[in-house]
Each structure stands twice: as C-alpha cells, then as structure tokens.
Design a protein around this motif. Structure first.
Motif, PDB file in Angstrom:
ATOM      1  N   TRP A 142       1.032  -1.164   0.027  1.00  0.00           N
ATOM      2  CA  TRP A 142      -0.049  -0.122   0.011  1.00  0.00           C
ATOM      3  C   TRP A 142       0.966   1.263   0.148  1.00  0.00           C
ATOM      4  CZ3 TRP A 142      -5.452  -0.125   0.348  1.00  0.00           C
ATOM      5  CH2 TRP A 142      -6.207   1.039   0.356  1.00  0.00           C
ATOM      6  N   THR A 143       0.638   2.222  -0.872  1.00  0.00           N
ATOM      7  CA  THR A 143       1.445   3.385  -0.934  1.00  0.00           C
ATOM      8  C   THR A 143       0.765   4.743  -0.715  1.00  0.00           C
ATOM      9  OG1 THR A 143       1.250   3.345  -3.518  1.00  0.00           O
ATOM     10  CG2 THR A 143       3.156   2.170  -2.516  1.00  0.00           C
ATOM     11  N   PHE A 144       1.501   5.489  -0.471  1.00  0.00           N
ATOM     12  CA  PHE A 144       1.256   6.895  -0.373  1.00  0.00           C
ATOM     13  C   PHE A 144       2.324   7.892  -0.526  1.00  0.00           C
ATOM     14  CE2 PHE A 144       2.153   5.290   4.073  1.00  0.00           C
ATOM     15  CZ  PHE A 144       3.134   6.390   4.364  1.00  0.00           C
ATOM     16  N   ASP A 145       1.927   9.068  -0.914  1.00  0.00           N
ATOM     17  CA  ASP A 145       3.132   9.964  -1.316  1.00  0.00           C
ATOM     18  C   ASP A 145       4.000  10.411  -0.336  1.00  0.00           C
ATOM     19  OD1 ASP A 145       1.678  10.087  -3.674  1.00  0.00           O
ATOM     20  OD2 ASP A 145       0.843  12.017  -3.495  1.00  0.00           O
ATOM     21  N   VAL A 146       5.478  10.309  -0.835  1.00  0.00           N
ATOM     22  CA  VAL A 146       6.546  10.671   0.386  1.00  0.00           C
ATOM     23  C   VAL A 146       6.694  12.258   0.365  1.00  0.00           C
ATOM     24  CG1 VAL A 146       8.400  10.789  -1.429  1.00  0.00           C
ATOM     25  CG2 VAL A 146       8.773  10.050   1.092  1.00  0.00           C
ATOM     26  N   LYS A 147       6.306  12.778  -0.721  1.00  0.00           N
ATOM     27  CA  LYS A 147       6.532  14.124  -0.700  1.00  0.00           C
ATOM     28  C   LYS A 147       5.994  14.932   0.573  1.00  0.00           C
ATOM     29  CE  LYS A 147       5.813  18.549  -3.860  1.00  0.00           C
ATOM     30  NZ  LYS A 147       5.116  19.012  -4.858  1.00  0.00           N
ATOM     31  N   GLY A 148       6.963  15.864   1.079  1.00  0.00           N
ATOM     32  CA  GLY A 148       6.545  16.685   2.176  1.00  0.00           C
ATOM     33  C   GLY A 148       6.976  16.017   3.699  1.00  0.00           C
ATOM     34  N   LEU A 149       7.406  14.926   3.574  1.00  0.00           N
ATOM     35  CA  LEU A 149       7.639  14.212   4.794  1.00  0.00           C
ATOM     36  C   LEU A 149       8.886  14.183   5.256  1.00  0.00           C
ATOM     37  CD1 LEU A 149       5.478  10.840   4.154  1.00  0.00           C
ATOM     38  CD2 LEU A 149       4.684  12.781   5.853  1.00  0.00           C
ATOM     39  N   ALA A 150       9.414  14.497   6.288  1.00  0.00           N
ATOM     40  CA  ALA A 150      10.731  14.685   6.663  1.00  0.00           C
ATOM     41  C   ALA A 150      11.374  13.449   7.435  1.00  0.00           C
ATOM     42  CB  ALA A 150      10.593  15.895   8.029  1.00  0.00           C
ATOM     43  N   PHE A 151      12.545  13.388   7.523  1.00  0.00           N
ATOM     44  CA  PHE A 151      12.988  12.019   7.847  1.00  0.00           C
ATOM     45  C   PHE A 151      12.578  11.559   9.248  1.00  0.00           C
ATOM     46  CE2 PHE A 151      16.697   9.490   9.868  1.00  0.00           C
ATOM     47  CZ  PHE A 151      16.520   8.369   9.255  1.00  0.00           C
ATOM     48  N   VAL A 152      12.294  12.352  10.151  1.00  0.00           N
ATOM     49  CA  VAL A 152      11.901  12.013  11.372  1.00  0.00           C
ATOM     50  C   VAL A 152      10.410  11.685  11.526  1.00  0.00           C
ATOM     51  CG1 VAL A 152      10.951  14.462  11.969  1.00  0.00           C
ATOM     52  CG2 VAL A 152      11.759  12.676  13.951  1.00  0.00           C
ATOM     53  N   GLN A 153       9.775  12.067  10.387  1.00  0.00           N
ATOM     54  CA  GLN A 153       8.474  11.585  10.379  1.00  0.00           C
ATOM     55  C   GLN A 153       8.356  10.169   9.593  1.00  0.00           C
ATOM     56  OE1 GLN A 153       7.070  15.183   7.881  1.00  0.00           O
ATOM     57  NE2 GLN A 153       5.658  15.726   9.556  1.00  0.00           N
ATOM     58  N   LEU A 154       9.186   9.941   8.596  1.00  0.00           N
ATOM     59  CA  LEU A 154       9.294   8.606   7.985  1.00  0.00           C
ATOM     60  C   LEU A 154       9.578   7.538   9.094  1.00  0.00           C
ATOM     61  CD1 LEU A 154      11.054   9.844   4.757  1.00  0.00           C
ATOM     62  CD2 LEU A 154       8.956   8.759   4.851  1.00  0.00           C
ATOM     63  N   GLN A 155      10.716   8.212   9.894  1.00  0.00           N
ATOM     64  CA  GLN A 155      11.065   6.889  11.165  1.00  0.00           C
ATOM     65  C   GLN A 155       9.631   6.812  11.957  1.00  0.00           C
ATOM     66  OE1 GLN A 155      14.316   9.475  12.629  1.00  0.00           O
ATOM     67  NE2 GLN A 155      15.495   7.396  12.639  1.00  0.00           N
ATOM     68  N   THR A 156       8.894   7.716  12.325  1.00  0.00           N
ATOM     69  CA  THR A 156       7.705   7.373  13.062  1.00  0.00           C
ATOM     70  C   THR A 156       6.923   6.613  12.376  1.00  0.00           C
ATOM     71  OG1 THR A 156       7.967   9.656  14.168  1.00  0.00           O
ATOM     72  CG2 THR A 156       5.724   8.611  14.335  1.00  0.00           C
ATOM     73  N   LEU A 157       6.501   6.709  11.037  1.00  0.00           N
ATOM     74  CA  LEU A 157       5.611   5.985  10.172  1.00  0.00           C
ATOM     75  C   LEU A 157       6.344   4.417  10.052  1.00  0.00           C
ATOM     76  CD1 LEU A 157       5.267   8.560   7.338  1.00  0.00           C
ATOM     77  CD2 LEU A 157       3.409   7.582   8.740  1.00  0.00           C
ATOM     78  N   ALA A 158       7.455   4.510   9.988  1.00  0.00           N
ATOM     79  CA  ALA A 158       8.239   2.860  10.134  1.00  0.00           C
ATOM     80  C   ALA A 158       7.869   2.247  11.478  1.00  0.00           C
ATOM     81  CB  ALA A 158       9.382   3.146   9.762  1.00  0.00           C
ATOM     82  N   GLU A 159       7.953   2.894  12.410  1.00  0.00           N
ATOM     83  CA  GLU A 159       7.547   2.387  13.725  1.00  0.00           C
ATOM     84  C   GLU A 159       6.227   1.942  13.958  1.00  0.00           C
ATOM     85  OE1 GLU A 159       8.998   5.618  16.466  1.00  0.00           O
ATOM     86  OE2 GLU A 159      11.132   4.877  16.094  1.00  0.00           O
ATOM     87  N   LEU A 160       5.367   2.755  13.569  1.00  0.00           N
ATOM     88  CA  LEU A 160       3.905   2.503  13.701  1.00  0.00           C
ATOM     89  C   LEU A 160       3.634   1.259  12.729  1.00  0.00           C
ATOM     90  CD1 LEU A 160       2.428   6.009  13.444  1.00  0.00           C
ATOM     91  CD2 LEU A 160       2.573   4.498  15.322  1.00  0.00           C
ATOM     92  N   CYS A 161       4.017   1.183  11.468  1.00  0.00           N
ATOM     93  CA  CYS A 161       4.105   0.159  10.558  1.00  0.00           C
ATOM     94  C   CYS A 161       4.440  -1.306  11.305  1.00  0.00           C
ATOM     95  CB  CYS A 161       4.551   0.259   9.419  1.00  0.00           C
ATOM     96  SG  CYS A 161       3.773   1.419   8.166  1.00  0.00           S
ATOM     97  N   GLN A 162       5.619  -1.128  11.907  1.00  0.00           N
ATOM     98  CA  GLN A 162       5.997  -2.438  12.703  1.00  0.00           C
ATOM     99  C   GLN A 162       5.387  -2.664  13.841  1.00  0.00           C
ATOM    100  OE1 GLN A 162       9.925  -1.143  13.754  1.00  0.00           O
ATOM    101  NE2 GLN A 162      10.717  -1.036  11.544  1.00  0.00           N
ATOM    102  N   GLN A 163       4.565  -1.641  14.524  1.00  0.00           N
ATOM    103  CA  GLN A 163       3.712  -2.089  15.673  1.00  0.00           C
ATOM    104  C   GLN A 163       2.527  -2.666  15.226  1.00  0.00           C
ATOM    105  OE1 GLN A 163       3.004   1.428  17.474  1.00  0.00           O
ATOM    106  NE2 GLN A 163       4.938   2.021  17.882  1.00  0.00           N
ATOM    107  N   GLN A 164       2.227  -2.711  13.887  1.00  0.00           N
ATOM    108  CA  GLN A 164       1.082  -3.379  13.229  1.00  0.00           C
ATOM    109  C   GLN A 164       1.373  -4.491  12.386  1.00  0.00           C
ATOM    110  OE1 GLN A 164      -2.296  -2.426  13.689  1.00  0.00           O
ATOM    111  NE2 GLN A 164      -1.390  -0.875  15.271  1.00  0.00           N
TER     112      GLN A 164
END
Length: 261
Positions: free
Chosen positions: A135-157
């Motif tokens: 499942w994909t969503f646009d990366v534009k506008g996301l800072a590295f720290v936000q990408l890290q948080t998104l990765a952690e949230l995905c791992q939790q699921q």
C-alpha cells in the motif's frame, strides 16, 4: 568497499563479466521524472552486446505490467519484490505469497488509516488501486523524522515500511528488492554467477540490493549520495552523474569495455 568512483571498478576489471543489470526506475532510469531517448539507446545497445536489463521498482503491478511490454528489457519486478512479470508472458509470478488478497488489502488499508490519524496530510498514491502486495502513499513533504515514526507505527501493526523518491510503502515485512530478485534469479537465471550480476539504484528502497553479501557488484547513481547517511548498506560504486545520466554513464563504460576487450 563502498561508494568508490565508478571508474575504479573498470580500472580493476570488476565489471568484465556482467550479463544482467537489475535496476531501479524512478531516479535511476528517469531524468526529472521522465525517460529520455538516451536511456532507450543505452538499454538497446547493452542488449545488443548480451547484457540484459531487468527492471526492479516500487511501482505498482498494474503500472509495471504495461511498462515491461514497451521497454527493451527482459522482465520487471514490481512492488519492491512482490510481483515478477517475465518479458514473454502475460502471467505474473507472485514472489510474496498472499492467501487472501481481499483480506490482505483490507489489512493494509486499516494500517494506512491508523497512519492518517496521526499524519492527516498523507495522500494515497494514484497507482495504489493497481497494487497487490503493498500500500503506498506520497512521500513528498515528509521529513526524515516523520518517516522514522511511520516505520515504527507500521512495525507495531506487523508490517514493514520503506520509501523511495516518490512513494512510501506499507508492505509485508520480508518483502524487499533483494529477496524478490534472488527468487527470480533462482527460478529463471540459475546459471548466473554473482560476478555476472549488477544491481543499480538511487534510494532507500534500493538498499537491500546494495548488500554485498548478496550482490557484490552494486552501483548507485550520484543522487544516492542524498541518502547514504541513512543507509546501512551502501553501493559499492557510484557514478559521477545523477539519475538516468548516471545510468547512461555506466552503460557507456560497459559498452566501451565490451568493444575494447
């Protein structure tokens, strides 16, 4: 050894046996998001000399199914290692087993909605409807720290997460480009030795192809330098030019080596 100038590889005859190039698309074969006539010519000339090109991209199954038909390549792997489309077949091969596709997509959507609850600005990618495994969503506008948080949230699921220059991917944990590519090589090119395979990329979702324990001959086009501080595995060599101009630089050196011996 990592991030050595591309010229060094040719001086040391590291690429003299290459038979297959497995390459990313966006940011690697494109220039400002587009294919160029120089790229088409480079791939055609490589093919003439016996060096085949295999596409391996995070783009959707539906998008890649058409692309592999029109480009002078021998096949394409979509969704970061999820699906393989052989050149001469209309039937794709699933590289990531999915027992129930409807349930799989529903579960991915559920996780995306959880991400949106914390990041309301997230926008589903336009090609997401044509996907099977991720499942994909646009990366534009996301800072590295936000990408890290998104990765952690995905791992939790219970999901994996990666991103490229264009998209973020919620994906099965075990799914990545290297894993998919190794499956395709085993099934279709068992005769190829590691020194006959080159991997090429430019971004975070290409990192698994830079793992020297799996692919000792990897190349990053110059824009990979924007991501190297975030990569555990870095390409062995890097071009001087960016994007498709870097790939064409690589192709020219390979062709020169072929014609001069």
């Amino acid at each position: 050894m990592s991030l050595a100038p591309l010229s060094e590889a040719f001086e040391n005859n590291r690429f003299e046996s290459i038979s297959l190039i497995a390459t990313d698309i966006d940011g690697t074969l494109t220039l400002s998001g587009k294919f160029t006539s120089s790229l088409f010519h480079a791939i055609e000339e490589l093919t003439k000399t016996g060096i085949q090109v295999l596409l391996i991209t995070g783009r959707s199954a539906g998008w890649v199914n058409g692309l592999k038909t029109y480009l002078p390549v021998m096949g394409a792997i979509a969704e970061n290692g999820g699906i393989y489309f052989p050149k001469d077949s209309e039937i794709p091969e699933t590289l990531t087993p999915i027992e129930d596709l409807i349930q799989h997509r529903q579960s991915l959507n559920h996780t995306f909605q959880l991400l949106k609850a914390q990041f309301p600005q997230l926008q589903e990618s336009v090609d997401n409807r044509f996907r099977l495994t991720d499942w994909t969503f646009d990366v534009k506008g996301l800072a590295f720290v936000q990408l890290q948080t998104l990765a952690e949230l995905c791992q939790q699921q219970g999901w994996g997460f990666t991103y490229s220059t264009v998209q973020c991917h919620i994906k099965p944990i075990e799914q990545d480009k290297a894993t998919g590519l190794l499956q395709v090589l085993t099934r279709h090119f068992p005769q190829l030795k590691p020194e006959e395979i080159m991997t090429v990329g430019d971004s975070r979702n290409d990192e698994s192809m830079f793992d020297t324990s799996k692919f000792p001959l990897s190349v990053g086009v110059a824009n990979v330098l924007d991501y190297t501080s975030y990569l555990t595995h870095k390409p062995a060599y890097v071009t001087s030019a960016k994007e498709s101009e870097g790939f064409c630089e690589l192709a020219q050196l390979l062709l020169l080596k072929t014609f001069t011996g």
